[in-house]
Design an enzyme around this catalytic site. Sequence first.
Site, PDB file in Angstrom:
ATOM      1  CE1 TYR A 117      22.391  55.203  31.356  1.00 31.72           C
ATOM      2  CE2 TYR A 117      21.778  54.912  29.055  1.00 31.72           C
ATOM      3  CZ  TYR A 117      21.777  55.669  30.213  1.00 31.72           C
ATOM      4  OH  TYR A 117      21.155  56.887  30.215  1.00 31.72           O
ATOM      5  CD  GLU A 141      20.162  57.241  33.472  1.00 32.14           C
ATOM      6  OE1 GLU A 141      20.115  57.628  34.653  1.00 32.14           O
ATOM      7  OE2 GLU A 141      20.944  57.727  32.641  1.00 32.14           O
TER       8      GLU A 141
END
Length: 384
Positions: free
Chosen positions: A108, A196
Amino acid sequence: MKIHEYQAKEVLKSFGVAVPNGRVATTADEARAIAEELGGRAVVKAQVHAGGRGKAGGVKVVANPDEAAEFAAGLLGSNLITAQTGPQGVPVNTVLVEEPVDIAQELYLSVTVDGAAKSPVIIASAAGGMEIEEIAEESPEKITQVHIDPLIGYQPFVGRRVAAALELDAALARPFGALLGGIVNAFQNKDLNLVEINPLVVTGDGSLLAADGKIDTDENSHFRHRDLAELRDADQEDPLERNANDKGVQYVKLDGDVGCMVNGAGLAMATMDVIAQVGHAPANFLDVGGGGTEEQVAEAFKIIVSDPDVKKVLINVFGGILRCDVLANGIVSAYKEVDVNVPIIVRMTGTNAEEGAEILRNSDITVAVAADLNDAATKVAEIN
Ligand code: GDP
Ligand code: MN
Protein backbone atom coordinates in the site's frame (compact mmCIF):
# COMPACT_ATOMS: atom_id res chain seq x y z
CA MET A 1 -12.32 15.89 -7.68
CA LYS A 2 -12.04 12.17 -8.19
CA ILE A 3 -10.81 10.80 -11.50
CA HIS A 4 -10.95 7.27 -12.89
CA GLU A 5 -8.27 4.65 -12.35
CA TYR A 6 -7.24 4.66 -16.03
CA GLN A 7 -6.86 8.45 -15.94
CA ALA A 8 -4.87 8.30 -12.71
CA LYS A 9 -2.58 5.70 -14.28
CA GLU A 10 -1.96 8.00 -17.26
CA VAL A 11 -0.98 10.82 -14.90
CA LEU A 12 1.30 8.48 -12.92
CA LYS A 13 2.84 7.08 -16.10
CA SER A 14 3.77 10.60 -17.21
CA PHE A 15 5.78 10.86 -13.96
CA GLY A 16 7.66 7.62 -14.67
CA VAL A 17 5.53 5.26 -12.57
CA ALA A 18 5.21 1.81 -14.18
CA VAL A 19 1.64 0.68 -14.81
CA PRO A 20 0.30 -2.42 -16.63
CA ASN A 21 -0.34 -2.18 -20.40
CA GLY A 22 -3.97 -1.75 -21.25
CA ARG A 23 -6.76 0.43 -22.61
CA VAL A 24 -10.36 1.31 -21.83
CA ALA A 25 -13.41 -0.10 -23.56
CA THR A 26 -17.00 1.09 -23.65
CA THR A 27 -18.39 -2.01 -25.41
CA ALA A 28 -17.95 -5.75 -24.96
CA ASP A 29 -16.47 -6.07 -28.47
CA GLU A 30 -13.82 -3.47 -27.67
CA ALA A 31 -12.99 -5.34 -24.47
CA ARG A 32 -12.58 -8.57 -26.51
CA ALA A 33 -10.31 -6.82 -29.04
CA ILE A 34 -8.08 -5.35 -26.32
CA ALA A 35 -7.77 -8.75 -24.59
CA GLU A 36 -6.74 -10.23 -27.97
CA GLU A 37 -4.07 -7.55 -28.40
CA LEU A 38 -2.79 -8.32 -24.91
CA GLY A 39 -2.42 -12.00 -25.77
CA GLY A 40 -5.71 -13.42 -24.46
CA ARG A 41 -5.48 -13.37 -20.67
CA ALA A 42 -6.45 -10.03 -19.14
CA VAL A 43 -7.84 -8.20 -16.13
CA VAL A 44 -11.15 -6.41 -16.69
CA LYS A 45 -11.88 -3.60 -14.22
CA ALA A 46 -14.98 -1.46 -13.79
CA GLN A 47 -14.10 2.25 -13.96
CA VAL A 48 -16.06 4.01 -11.22
CA HIS A 49 -15.24 6.74 -8.71
CA ALA A 50 -15.18 4.31 -5.80
CA GLY A 51 -12.85 1.75 -4.31
CA GLY A 52 -13.79 -1.68 -3.04
CA ARG A 53 -14.45 -2.86 -6.60
CA GLY A 54 -12.56 -6.12 -6.17
CA LYS A 55 -14.82 -7.34 -3.37
CA ALA A 56 -17.94 -6.07 -5.15
CA GLY A 57 -17.36 -8.09 -8.32
CA GLY A 58 -16.01 -5.18 -10.37
CA VAL A 59 -12.58 -6.73 -11.11
CA LYS A 60 -11.90 -10.08 -12.78
CA VAL A 61 -8.89 -11.88 -14.18
CA VAL A 62 -10.16 -13.52 -17.39
CA ALA A 63 -8.59 -16.41 -19.30
CA ASN A 64 -9.46 -15.42 -22.87
CA PRO A 65 -10.99 -12.64 -25.05
CA ASP A 66 -14.49 -14.15 -25.00
CA GLU A 67 -14.50 -14.16 -21.22
CA ALA A 68 -13.29 -10.54 -21.27
CA ALA A 69 -16.21 -9.63 -23.53
CA GLU A 70 -18.67 -11.53 -21.36
CA PHE A 71 -17.52 -9.92 -18.09
CA ALA A 72 -17.42 -6.45 -19.70
CA ALA A 73 -20.95 -6.95 -21.07
CA GLY A 74 -22.21 -7.69 -17.55
CA LEU A 75 -20.54 -4.59 -16.10
CA LEU A 76 -21.19 -2.00 -18.81
CA GLY A 77 -24.49 -0.23 -18.30
CA SER A 78 -24.90 -1.62 -14.79
CA ASN A 79 -24.52 0.09 -11.44
CA LEU A 80 -21.72 -1.18 -9.25
CA ILE A 81 -22.42 -1.13 -5.51
CA THR A 82 -19.30 -1.26 -3.33
CA ALA A 83 -18.60 -0.59 0.34
CA GLN A 84 -17.71 2.98 -0.71
CA THR A 85 -20.86 3.80 -2.71
CA GLY A 86 -24.42 4.46 -1.62
CA PRO A 87 -27.03 1.69 -1.90
CA GLN A 88 -27.85 2.72 -5.48
CA GLY A 89 -24.22 2.31 -6.59
CA VAL A 90 -22.45 4.16 -9.40
CA PRO A 91 -22.83 3.61 -13.15
CA VAL A 92 -20.18 1.65 -15.06
CA ASN A 93 -19.73 3.27 -18.47
CA THR A 94 -16.15 2.15 -19.14
CA VAL A 95 -13.99 -0.80 -18.25
CA LEU A 96 -10.20 -0.97 -18.19
CA VAL A 97 -8.74 -4.05 -19.87
CA GLU A 98 -5.15 -4.69 -18.82
CA GLU A 99 -2.36 -7.18 -18.95
CA PRO A 100 -2.68 -9.41 -15.87
CA VAL A 101 -0.03 -8.77 -13.26
CA ASP A 102 1.95 -11.62 -11.76
CA ILE A 103 1.58 -10.71 -8.09
CA ALA A 104 4.29 -11.80 -5.63
CA GLN A 105 3.49 -9.14 -3.02
CA GLU A 106 0.91 -6.36 -2.62
CA LEU A 107 1.97 -3.09 -0.97
CA TYR A 108 0.00 0.00 0.00
CA LEU A 109 1.38 3.44 -0.90
CA SER A 110 -0.21 6.87 -0.83
CA VAL A 111 0.64 10.55 -0.61
CA THR A 112 -1.77 13.07 0.85
CA VAL A 113 -1.79 16.28 2.88
CA ASP A 114 -1.41 16.02 6.65
CA GLY A 115 -3.28 19.14 7.70
CA ALA A 116 -2.08 19.00 11.31
CA ALA A 117 1.57 18.72 10.23
CA LYS A 118 1.04 21.28 7.42
CA SER A 119 2.90 19.07 4.98
CA PRO A 120 2.48 16.21 2.55
CA VAL A 121 2.79 12.76 4.05
CA ILE A 122 3.71 9.41 2.54
CA ILE A 123 1.70 6.53 3.97
CA ALA A 124 2.99 3.03 3.25
CA SER A 125 2.25 -0.49 4.37
CA ALA A 126 3.42 -3.97 3.49
CA ALA A 127 -0.17 -5.10 4.08
CA GLY A 128 -1.36 -3.98 0.63
CA GLY A 129 -4.55 -5.10 -1.08
CA MET A 130 -6.59 -4.42 2.07
CA GLU A 131 -8.36 -1.14 2.70
CA ILE A 132 -6.03 1.19 4.62
CA GLU A 133 -8.80 1.97 7.13
CA GLU A 134 -8.89 -1.73 8.03
CA ILE A 135 -5.13 -1.92 8.46
CA ALA A 136 -5.20 1.25 10.58
CA GLU A 137 -7.80 -0.28 12.85
CA GLU A 138 -6.50 -3.82 13.15
CA SER A 139 -2.71 -3.39 12.95
CA PRO A 140 -1.65 0.26 13.00
CA GLU A 141 1.97 -0.81 13.59
CA LYS A 142 2.02 -2.03 9.99
CA ILE A 143 1.63 1.54 8.68
CA THR A 144 4.58 3.88 8.13
CA GLN A 145 4.20 7.62 7.74
CA VAL A 146 6.96 9.90 6.49
CA HIS A 147 6.40 13.63 6.06
CA ILE A 148 7.92 15.59 3.20
CA ASP A 149 9.17 19.10 3.79
CA PRO A 150 7.23 21.08 1.16
CA LEU A 151 10.13 23.50 0.66
CA ILE A 152 12.75 20.79 0.12
CA GLY A 153 10.56 18.31 -1.74
CA TYR A 154 11.30 14.64 -2.28
CA GLN A 155 14.77 13.41 -1.30
CA PRO A 156 16.27 9.95 -1.97
CA PHE A 157 16.73 9.22 1.74
CA VAL A 158 12.95 9.32 2.10
CA GLY A 159 12.68 6.48 -0.43
CA ARG A 160 15.31 4.45 1.42
CA ARG A 161 13.52 5.00 4.72
CA VAL A 162 10.13 3.88 3.36
CA ALA A 163 11.68 0.90 1.52
CA ALA A 164 13.31 -0.20 4.78
CA ALA A 165 10.03 0.13 6.69
CA LEU A 166 8.34 -2.03 4.06
CA GLU A 167 11.19 -4.58 4.44
CA LEU A 168 11.71 -4.62 0.69
CA ASP A 169 14.49 -6.62 -0.90
CA ALA A 170 17.72 -4.60 -1.04
CA ALA A 171 17.62 -4.84 -4.85
CA LEU A 172 14.25 -3.06 -4.85
CA ALA A 173 15.33 -0.07 -2.74
CA ARG A 174 16.58 1.98 -5.70
CA PRO A 175 13.64 1.34 -8.10
CA PHE A 176 11.23 1.85 -5.22
CA GLY A 177 12.85 5.21 -4.44
CA ALA A 178 12.50 6.25 -8.09
CA LEU A 179 8.84 5.20 -8.16
CA LEU A 180 8.06 6.99 -4.89
CA GLY A 181 9.81 10.10 -6.22
CA GLY A 182 7.57 9.97 -9.31
CA ILE A 183 4.47 9.72 -7.13
CA VAL A 184 5.51 12.60 -4.88
CA ASN A 185 6.36 14.74 -7.93
CA ALA A 186 2.96 13.98 -9.47
CA PHE A 187 1.33 14.94 -6.16
CA GLN A 188 3.20 18.25 -5.93
CA ASN A 189 3.32 19.30 -9.60
CA LYS A 190 -0.36 18.52 -10.18
CA ASP A 191 -1.50 20.01 -6.84
CA LEU A 192 -3.27 16.79 -5.86
CA ASN A 193 -5.15 16.01 -2.66
CA LEU A 194 -4.42 12.31 -2.83
CA VAL A 195 -2.48 9.73 -4.81
CA GLU A 196 -3.16 6.19 -3.64
CA ILE A 197 -1.75 3.00 -5.09
CA ASN A 198 -3.29 -0.10 -3.59
CA PRO A 199 -1.92 -2.49 -4.49
CA LEU A 200 1.56 -1.52 -5.58
CA VAL A 201 2.69 -4.90 -6.82
CA VAL A 202 6.06 -6.59 -6.51
CA THR A 203 5.89 -8.93 -9.51
CA GLY A 204 7.20 -12.48 -9.71
CA ASP A 205 10.27 -11.26 -11.60
CA GLY A 206 11.00 -8.60 -8.98
CA SER A 207 9.75 -5.38 -10.57
CA LEU A 208 7.30 -2.81 -9.25
CA LEU A 209 3.98 -2.03 -10.90
CA ALA A 210 1.03 0.14 -9.88
CA ALA A 211 -1.87 -2.31 -10.29
CA ASP A 212 -4.41 0.23 -9.04
CA GLY A 213 -4.35 4.04 -8.97
CA LYS A 214 -6.57 6.55 -7.29
CA ILE A 215 -6.20 10.34 -7.58
CA ASP A 216 -8.20 13.10 -5.97
CA THR A 217 -7.46 16.49 -7.53
CA ASP A 218 -7.77 19.88 -5.84
CA GLU A 219 -10.49 21.80 -7.68
CA ASN A 220 -9.06 25.08 -6.43
CA SER A 221 -6.02 24.42 -8.61
CA HIS A 222 -7.93 23.48 -11.77
CA PHE A 223 -7.40 26.94 -13.23
CA ARG A 224 -3.78 25.94 -13.77
CA HIS A 225 -4.43 22.28 -14.52
CA ARG A 226 -6.96 22.39 -17.34
CA ASP A 227 -5.90 18.86 -18.30
CA LEU A 228 -7.13 17.59 -14.93
CA ALA A 229 -10.31 19.68 -14.95
CA GLU A 230 -11.26 18.06 -18.28
CA LEU A 231 -11.20 14.60 -16.70
CA ARG A 232 -14.41 15.30 -14.76
CA ASP A 233 -17.02 12.57 -15.14
CA ALA A 234 -20.30 14.07 -13.93
CA ASP A 235 -22.07 10.70 -14.33
CA GLN A 236 -20.20 9.51 -11.24
CA GLU A 237 -21.51 12.32 -9.04
CA ASP A 238 -24.64 12.27 -6.87
CA PRO A 239 -27.32 14.13 -8.91
CA LEU A 240 -28.33 16.43 -6.02
CA GLU A 241 -24.70 17.26 -5.21
CA ARG A 242 -23.90 17.82 -8.88
CA ASN A 243 -26.80 20.21 -9.36
CA ALA A 244 -25.82 22.13 -6.22
CA ASN A 245 -22.15 22.36 -7.15
CA ASP A 246 -23.04 23.55 -10.65
CA LYS A 247 -24.92 26.42 -9.01
CA GLY A 248 -22.00 27.34 -6.75
CA VAL A 249 -23.53 25.84 -3.60
CA GLN A 250 -21.48 23.51 -1.38
CA TYR A 251 -23.76 20.57 -0.66
CA VAL A 252 -23.04 17.18 0.82
CA LYS A 253 -25.85 14.71 1.46
CA LEU A 254 -25.87 13.09 4.92
CA ASP A 255 -28.15 10.49 6.45
CA GLY A 256 -30.20 12.45 9.02
CA ASP A 257 -33.61 14.11 8.60
CA VAL A 258 -33.05 17.80 9.37
CA GLY A 259 -32.23 19.71 6.20
CA CYS A 260 -30.01 22.69 6.92
CA MET A 261 -29.08 25.77 4.96
CA VAL A 262 -26.30 27.90 6.34
CA ASN A 263 -23.86 30.53 5.08
CA GLY A 264 -20.24 29.77 5.83
CA ALA A 265 -18.67 26.37 6.48
CA GLY A 266 -17.86 27.09 10.15
CA LEU A 267 -21.43 28.11 10.91
CA ALA A 268 -22.62 25.02 9.01
CA MET A 269 -20.53 22.79 11.28
CA ALA A 270 -21.82 24.57 14.39
CA THR A 271 -25.39 24.23 13.14
CA MET A 272 -24.95 20.51 12.61
CA ASP A 273 -23.65 20.23 16.19
CA VAL A 274 -26.69 22.09 17.53
CA ILE A 275 -29.01 19.77 15.62
CA ALA A 276 -27.20 16.78 17.12
CA GLN A 277 -27.45 18.28 20.62
CA VAL A 278 -31.25 18.20 20.47
CA GLY A 279 -31.20 14.57 19.43
CA HIS A 280 -31.57 14.93 15.67
CA ALA A 281 -29.20 14.39 12.77
CA PRO A 282 -28.52 16.68 9.79
CA ALA A 283 -29.72 15.51 6.38
CA ASN A 284 -27.01 17.48 4.65
CA PHE A 285 -24.19 19.95 4.87
CA LEU A 286 -25.06 23.01 2.81
CA ASP A 287 -23.12 26.24 2.54
CA VAL A 288 -24.62 28.93 0.31
CA GLY A 289 -21.40 30.88 0.81
CA GLY A 290 -20.61 34.13 2.49
CA GLY A 291 -21.54 36.04 -0.66
CA GLY A 292 -24.62 34.03 -1.61
CA THR A 293 -27.16 35.60 -3.97
CA GLU A 294 -30.96 35.41 -3.87
CA GLU A 295 -30.82 32.86 -6.71
CA GLN A 296 -28.34 30.68 -4.82
CA VAL A 297 -30.49 30.82 -1.68
CA ALA A 298 -33.56 29.84 -3.72
CA GLU A 299 -31.64 27.02 -5.41
CA ALA A 300 -30.32 25.73 -2.08
CA PHE A 301 -33.82 25.80 -0.60
CA LYS A 302 -35.18 23.77 -3.53
CA ILE A 303 -32.37 21.23 -3.25
CA ILE A 304 -33.10 20.68 0.44
CA VAL A 305 -36.86 20.32 0.20
CA SER A 306 -36.56 18.01 -2.84
CA ASP A 307 -34.73 15.48 -0.66
CA PRO A 308 -37.38 12.94 0.49
CA ASP A 309 -35.35 12.20 3.65
CA VAL A 310 -35.81 15.77 4.92
CA LYS A 311 -38.52 15.98 7.62
CA LYS A 312 -37.82 19.54 8.80
CA VAL A 313 -35.58 22.38 7.68
CA LEU A 314 -33.39 24.73 9.69
CA ILE A 315 -32.12 27.85 7.95
CA ASN A 316 -29.41 29.51 9.99
CA VAL A 317 -27.80 32.61 8.52
CA PHE A 318 -25.46 35.23 9.82
CA GLY A 319 -26.09 38.23 7.62
CA GLY A 320 -22.89 39.79 6.32
CA ILE A 321 -22.28 40.10 2.61
CA LEU A 322 -25.35 37.87 2.26
CA ARG A 323 -27.90 40.23 3.82
CA CYS A 324 -30.91 38.81 5.68
CA ASP A 325 -33.40 40.59 3.40
CA VAL A 326 -31.78 38.92 0.37
CA LEU A 327 -32.02 35.59 2.18
CA ALA A 328 -35.69 36.15 3.04
CA ASN A 329 -36.56 37.07 -0.55
CA GLY A 330 -34.76 33.92 -1.79
CA ILE A 331 -36.74 31.75 0.62
CA VAL A 332 -40.08 33.35 -0.26
CA SER A 333 -39.58 33.00 -4.01
CA ALA A 334 -38.32 29.39 -3.81
CA TYR A 335 -41.09 28.42 -1.37
CA LYS A 336 -43.72 29.40 -3.93
CA GLU A 337 -42.07 27.36 -6.70
CA VAL A 338 -41.95 24.01 -4.90
CA ASP A 339 -44.20 21.87 -2.74
CA VAL A 340 -43.20 22.41 0.86
CA ASN A 341 -44.60 19.74 3.17
CA VAL A 342 -42.18 20.12 6.07
CA PRO A 343 -41.83 22.75 8.79
CA ILE A 344 -39.27 25.48 8.11
CA ILE A 345 -37.40 27.13 10.97
CA VAL A 346 -35.42 30.29 10.24
CA ARG A 347 -32.87 31.91 12.47
CA MET A 348 -31.15 34.95 11.10
CA THR A 349 -29.06 37.65 12.62
CA GLY A 350 -26.66 40.32 11.40
CA THR A 351 -27.09 42.72 8.51
CA ASN A 352 -30.76 43.62 7.84
CA ALA A 353 -32.10 40.91 10.17
CA GLU A 354 -35.15 43.08 10.98
CA GLU A 355 -35.94 43.68 7.31
CA GLY A 356 -35.57 39.94 6.65
CA ALA A 357 -37.97 39.03 9.46
CA GLU A 358 -40.41 41.63 8.13
CA ILE A 359 -40.30 40.10 4.64
CA LEU A 360 -41.03 36.64 6.08
CA ARG A 361 -43.87 37.96 8.28
CA ASN A 362 -45.51 39.84 5.40
CA SER A 363 -45.29 36.91 3.01
CA ASP A 364 -47.93 34.22 2.84
CA ILE A 365 -45.48 31.38 3.49
CA THR A 366 -45.33 29.51 6.81
CA VAL A 367 -42.04 29.64 8.63
CA ALA A 368 -41.12 29.66 12.31
CA VAL A 369 -38.74 32.52 13.03
CA ALA A 370 -36.37 31.69 15.91
CA ALA A 371 -35.07 34.38 18.26
CA ASP A 372 -31.58 32.88 18.54
CA LEU A 373 -29.69 29.64 17.93
CA ASN A 374 -30.93 27.98 21.15
CA ASP A 375 -34.50 28.86 20.26
CA ALA A 376 -33.89 27.42 16.79
CA ALA A 377 -32.61 24.17 18.32
CA THR A 378 -35.67 23.97 20.61
CA LYS A 379 -37.94 24.52 17.63
CA VAL A 380 -36.11 21.79 15.66
CA ALA A 381 -36.84 19.40 18.53
CA GLU A 382 -40.46 20.51 19.08
CA ILE A 383 -42.02 21.43 15.75
CA ASN A 384 -43.40 18.57 13.72
P1 GDP B 1 -10.30 -1.97 -5.76
O1 GDP B 1 -10.88 -3.19 -5.09
O2 GDP B 1 -11.38 -1.04 -6.22
O3 GDP B 1 -9.29 -1.28 -4.94
O4 GDP B 1 -9.60 -2.49 -7.12
P2 GDP B 1 -8.11 -3.02 -7.38
O5 GDP B 1 -7.65 -2.48 -8.65
O6 GDP B 1 -7.22 -2.77 -6.21
O7 GDP B 1 -8.31 -4.58 -7.56
C1 GDP B 1 -8.74 -5.39 -6.47
C2 GDP B 1 -7.86 -6.61 -6.35
O8 GDP B 1 -7.88 -7.34 -7.56
C3 GDP B 1 -6.39 -6.30 -6.10
O9 GDP B 1 -6.09 -6.11 -4.74
C4 GDP B 1 -5.71 -7.56 -6.64
O10 GDP B 1 -5.65 -8.53 -5.63
C5 GDP B 1 -6.65 -8.02 -7.73
N1 GDP B 1 -6.04 -7.67 -9.03
C6 GDP B 1 -6.08 -6.47 -9.67
N2 GDP B 1 -5.36 -6.52 -10.81
C7 GDP B 1 -4.86 -7.78 -10.87
C8 GDP B 1 -4.03 -8.47 -11.79
O11 GDP B 1 -3.57 -7.94 -12.80
N3 GDP B 1 -3.72 -9.78 -11.51
C9 GDP B 1 -4.20 -10.40 -10.42
N4 GDP B 1 -3.88 -11.68 -10.22
N5 GDP B 1 -4.99 -9.79 -9.53
C10 GDP B 1 -5.31 -8.51 -9.76
MN1 MN C 1 -7.32 -1.02 -4.95
